[in-house]
Design an enzyme around this catalytic site. Structure first.
Site, mmCIF file in Angstrom:
data_model
loop_
_atom_site.group_PDB
_atom_site.id
_atom_site.type_symbol
_atom_site.label_atom_id
_atom_site.label_comp_id
_atom_site.label_asym_id
_atom_site.label_seq_id
_atom_site.Cartn_x
_atom_site.Cartn_y
_atom_site.Cartn_z
ATOM 1 N N ARG A 27 50.581 9.130 112.761
ATOM 2 C CA ARG A 27 49.975 10.435 112.991
ATOM 3 C C ARG A 27 50.972 11.467 113.525
ATOM 4 O O ARG A 27 50.656 12.657 113.636
ATOM 5 C CB ARG A 27 48.823 10.317 113.988
ATOM 6 C CG ARG A 27 47.759 9.342 113.559
ATOM 7 C CD ARG A 27 46.663 9.286 114.588
ATOM 8 N NE ARG A 27 46.032 10.583 114.732
ATOM 9 C CZ ARG A 27 45.051 11.019 113.985
ATOM 10 N NH1 ARG A 27 44.555 10.267 113.034
ATOM 11 N NH2 ARG A 27 44.530 12.215 114.176
ATOM 12 N N TRP A 75 53.175 14.987 117.246
ATOM 13 C CA TRP A 75 53.684 15.801 116.140
ATOM 14 C C TRP A 75 53.648 17.223 116.680
ATOM 15 O O TRP A 75 52.580 17.786 116.870
ATOM 16 C CB TRP A 75 52.787 15.640 114.916
ATOM 17 C CG TRP A 75 53.298 16.325 113.691
ATOM 18 C CD1 TRP A 75 54.159 15.827 112.763
ATOM 19 C CD2 TRP A 75 52.962 17.655 113.233
ATOM 20 N NE1 TRP A 75 54.391 16.744 111.774
ATOM 21 C CE2 TRP A 75 53.668 17.877 112.033
ATOM 22 C CE3 TRP A 75 52.147 18.670 113.731
ATOM 23 C CZ2 TRP A 75 53.568 19.070 111.320
ATOM 24 C CZ3 TRP A 75 52.051 19.866 113.018
ATOM 25 C CH2 TRP A 75 52.759 20.042 111.830
ATOM 26 N N LYS A 492 56.223 12.765 95.919
ATOM 27 C CA LYS A 492 56.611 11.476 96.520
ATOM 28 C C LYS A 492 58.098 11.451 96.795
ATOM 29 O O LYS A 492 58.538 11.021 97.845
ATOM 30 C CB LYS A 492 56.290 10.299 95.591
ATOM 31 C CG LYS A 492 54.927 9.715 95.511
ATOM 32 C CD LYS A 492 54.278 9.231 96.749
ATOM 33 C CE LYS A 492 53.741 10.322 97.615
ATOM 34 N NZ LYS A 492 52.404 10.717 97.535
ATOM 35 N N GLU A 495 59.186 14.069 99.668
ATOM 36 C CA GLU A 495 58.743 13.834 101.044
ATOM 37 C C GLU A 495 59.413 12.627 101.690
ATOM 38 O O GLU A 495 59.578 12.600 102.899
ATOM 39 C CB GLU A 495 57.218 13.730 101.143
ATOM 40 C CG GLU A 495 56.619 12.501 100.504
ATOM 41 C CD GLU A 495 55.107 12.455 100.610
ATOM 42 O OE1 GLU A 495 54.558 12.941 101.590
ATOM 43 O OE2 GLU A 495 54.483 11.904 99.682
ATOM 44 N N HIS A 511 59.920 28.182 80.103
ATOM 45 C CA HIS A 511 59.653 29.495 80.701
ATOM 46 C C HIS A 511 60.389 29.668 82.027
ATOM 47 O O HIS A 511 59.968 30.450 82.874
ATOM 48 C CB HIS A 511 58.139 29.674 80.892
ATOM 49 C CG HIS A 511 57.383 29.612 79.608
ATOM 50 N ND1 HIS A 511 57.397 30.623 78.682
ATOM 51 C CD2 HIS A 511 56.633 28.617 79.068
ATOM 52 C CE1 HIS A 511 56.681 30.270 77.626
ATOM 53 N NE2 HIS A 511 56.201 29.050 77.828
HETATM 54 C C1 F6R Z 1 51.561 13.069 100.519
HETATM 55 C C2 F6R Z 1 50.486 13.086 101.473
HETATM 56 C C3 F6R Z 1 49.872 14.375 101.840
HETATM 57 C C4 F6R Z 1 48.343 14.227 101.936
HETATM 58 C C5 F6R Z 1 47.714 15.526 102.450
HETATM 59 C C6 F6R Z 1 46.213 15.439 102.471
HETATM 60 O O1 F6R Z 1 51.996 11.777 100.264
HETATM 61 O O2 F6R Z 1 50.083 12.053 101.982
HETATM 62 O O3 F6R Z 1 50.215 15.374 100.949
HETATM 63 O O4 F6R Z 1 47.853 13.901 100.679
HETATM 64 O O5 F6R Z 1 48.189 15.782 103.733
HETATM 65 O O6 F6R Z 1 45.760 14.431 103.308
HETATM 66 P P1 F6R Z 1 44.309 13.851 103.188
HETATM 67 O O7 F6R Z 1 44.153 13.219 101.868
HETATM 68 O O8 F6R Z 1 44.208 12.867 104.318
HETATM 69 O O9 F6R Z 1 43.365 15.012 103.359
#
Ligand code: F6R
Length: 615
Positions: A27, A75, A492, A495, A511
């Protein structure tokens, strides 16, 4: 963002809190801290860095086998990640300790007022303002902690899940939530508090999830009382039985959670459709859809709201819904939708997609849609999450806990749920022929075996990763159903490996992005046989004539692209609409291996967090 853990009971708090923080580290992981009560005083230790850094530091700084403790993994929102800004924060008197997940938006005027009243601040955080506000309220009228927290929270604008402890009243922890999740595990003569249930699943399977605007005084030897923060009214506690087990949240022999979760996909896709997809009987049964079938079939349009990878799953769903059920679909970033005064009609159906079920923007967009009279359906993974509770109805993805920050199995299970919904609606509306409907059911039923086959591309993906691990840019191209897969593949990679990558619809390349192509540019092209194959082959020719390096994802046995591409990865054949469930697999593997080879922290990429509970 941020994970909070608290314990009050008869066991030593330190190991429970530290282990809990490790489980919640997904988290947020830029700093961490712990406070323990040793029977007389508060013992505090905090540091920039990960929970392992905290473990090292705190084991030198504090030694107590106290049975009350709270910890935080952060965070950063207000204030850079450093030791001082880490939680827990103490009040000026040193009596109160707080941990907080969320943002206090009006912290500046509150801070000014407190400074005028003589308070001083060590950190730049909004949280230190909150703990001193509570202390100020408490002192003014000599109030009990619970009352002071309640009055203070009524002055606060923002989001929070908090735990507050007062060393003058050391048999209780006061907790409250608005917008950030908070679960309370109920054991025998002990309570656990956490952002989700993972820190306490080995101790108890009974949990209460606080709702927004609720608070509780977690007091030893006393039944838990939950109250509304606004008006102090009592709420009946609803105790849930947890379905999770320990094995699900451990790495199971893999080096990283991400890899474990990639490899879980054949099984979890089966879990997703188990009991819902009955291919032999020609049926799809999903309670949330059956109960609301008229709303869906009468919908003038479906609006899908989500963020990140979930938004990409929504884009795949747009193609599937329009093709199968002939209902117009719009896919919106939740963060844009909520702030742009969108037109929402009563006969719109909103589908909100979220793995965590806690994403702040998606949650706010849902509330907006509901206020405007729309029916909102949730597709969530985390059972009991805020979004699953806020929506009128929904379908869980049943992917199990996703701990790697980069979403993998959540994506494929979201697509599976959405495909089943589209098929069910197609059946209700008669928009697919009987034979196509049955064919798709059968195709979906055997997808897990094909995903298992696609996972055998791991060695090939690793080999290609070794060639391109030092590239500075990547382009991902796909068409139709595989355009969103191109976006997801690029996401993917960027990140977890910090390589710049962009996804594009293949035909858009000419384009603009074509200008980027030279012999240094790896271009991943998704070119399964069933899609707009010939068109994609033409796009590959265009890349080749500009010396781009082509990595192609093709259907097993393909020869045409093999002759053109520098590298090919073969996946099993499947209906076009089902192909994203397969084409995405080698892209997940490719980014995983590139990130590992670049020595990046795959499960906890920099600056990211799994659950984005701030906007
Ligand atoms: C990318 C990733 C994020 C989540 C986004 C939405 O790998 O995990 O882009 O997809 O933060 O999160 P949720 O699905 O939990 O609303």
């Amino acid at each position: 963002m941020c994970g909070i853990v608290g314990y009050i009971g008869h066991r030593e708090a330190y190991p429970i809190v530290i282990k809990g923080l490790k489980r919640l580290e997904y988290r947020g992981y830029d700093s961490a801290g712990i406070v323990l009560y040793d029977g007389k005083d508060l013992k505090l230790s905090k540091t920039k860095g990960k929970v392992s850094d905290l473990e090292e530091k705190s084991s030198k700084e504090i030694s107590t086998n106290g049975t009350i403790g709270m910890g935080h993994t952060r965070w950063a929102t207000h204030g850079v990640p450093n030791d001082v800004n880490s939680h827990p924060h103490l009040s000026n008197s040193g009596n109160l300790a707080i941990i907080h997940n969320g943002i206090i938006e009006n912290y500046e005027p509150l801070k000014k007022e407190l400074i005028n009243r003589g308070y001083t601040f060590k950190s730049d955080t909004d949280t230190e303002v909150l703990v001193n506000l509570i202390e100020d309220v408490q002192k003014k009228d000599n109030l009990k902690l619970g009352k002071a927290v309640q009055i203070a929270l009524n002055q606060v604008i923002g989001a929070y899940a908090i735990c507050v402890f007062d060393k003058q009243k050391p048999d209780e922890i006061v907790v409250a939530r608005l917008g950030s999740p908070l679960a309370i595990g109920i054991g025998k003569d002990e309570f656990f508090i956490a952002s989700d249930a993972t820190p306490f699943i080995e101790y108890t399977s009974n949990a209460i999830y606080l709702e927004d605007e609720e608070m509780a005084i977690v007091r030893l030897h006393k039944p838990l009382k939950i109250r509304k923060i606004k008006d102090d009214s009592l709420v009946d506690p609803y105790i849930q039985e947890l379905q999770m087990n320990l094995e699900q949240i451990e790495k199971g022999g893999y080096d990283h959670f991400m890899m474990k979760e990639i490899y879980e996909q054949p099984n979890v896709i089966k879990d997703t459709y188990r009991g819902r997809l009955h291919a032999n009987e020609g049926l799809i049964r999903m309670a949330g859809i059956e109960d609301n079938i008229d709303k869906f079939t009468n919908a003038k349009r479906i609006v899908i709201i989500a963020c990140g990878t979930s938004w990409h799953a929504g884009l795949v769903a747009e193609y599937i819904f329009e093709e199968f059920a002939r209902i117009p679909v719009e896919v919106e970033y939740a963060s844009e939708f909520r702030y742009r005064n969108p037109i929402i009609n009563k006969d719109d159906v909103i589908i909100a997609i979220s793995q965590s079920g806690e994403t702040a923007d998606t949650l706010a967009a849902i509330k907006l849609a509901k206020e405007n009279g729309a029916f909102v359906f949730g597709v969530c993974n985390v059972v009991g999450s805020s979004i699953s509770r806020e929506t009128h109805a929904g379908a869980y993805t049943h992917a199990g806990p996703e701990i790697g920050v980069a979403s993998t199995k959540a994506f494929t299970t979201q697509i599976t749920v959405l495909t089943m919904i589209a098929l069910r609606l197609a059946k209700a509306k008669g928009t697919l022929s009987n034979s196509d409907f049955h064919r798709y059911l059968q195709e979906l039923e055997i997808i897990p075996e094909k995903v298992a086959e696609a996972l055998k591309t791991n060695d090939k993906a690793k080999e290609i990763a070794a060639v391109f691990k030092d590239a500075t840019n990547f382009l991902y191209l796909g068409r139709g159903y595989n355009f969103p897969v191109a976006l997801e593949g690029a996401l993917k990679l960027k990140e977890i490996s910090y390589i710049h990558a962009e996804g594009y619809p293949a035909a858009e390349m000419k384009h603009g992005p074509i200008a980027l192509i030279d012999e240094q540019m790896p271009v991943v092209v998704i070119a399964p046989k069933q899609g707009h194959y010939d068109k994609v082959v033409s796009n590959i020719q265009e890349i080749k004539s500009r010396s781009g390096k082509i990595i192609a994802i093709v259907t097993k046995g393909d020869t045409q692209v093999r002759d053109l591409a520098d590298y090919v990865i073969e996946i099993p054949d499947a209906a076009d609409a089902m192909s994203p469930l397969l084409t995405t697999i080698p892209l997940q593997l490719l980014s995983y291996h590139i990130a590992v080879m670049r020595e990046c922290n795959v499960d906890q990429p920099r600056n990211l967090a799994k659950s984005v509970t701030v906007e």
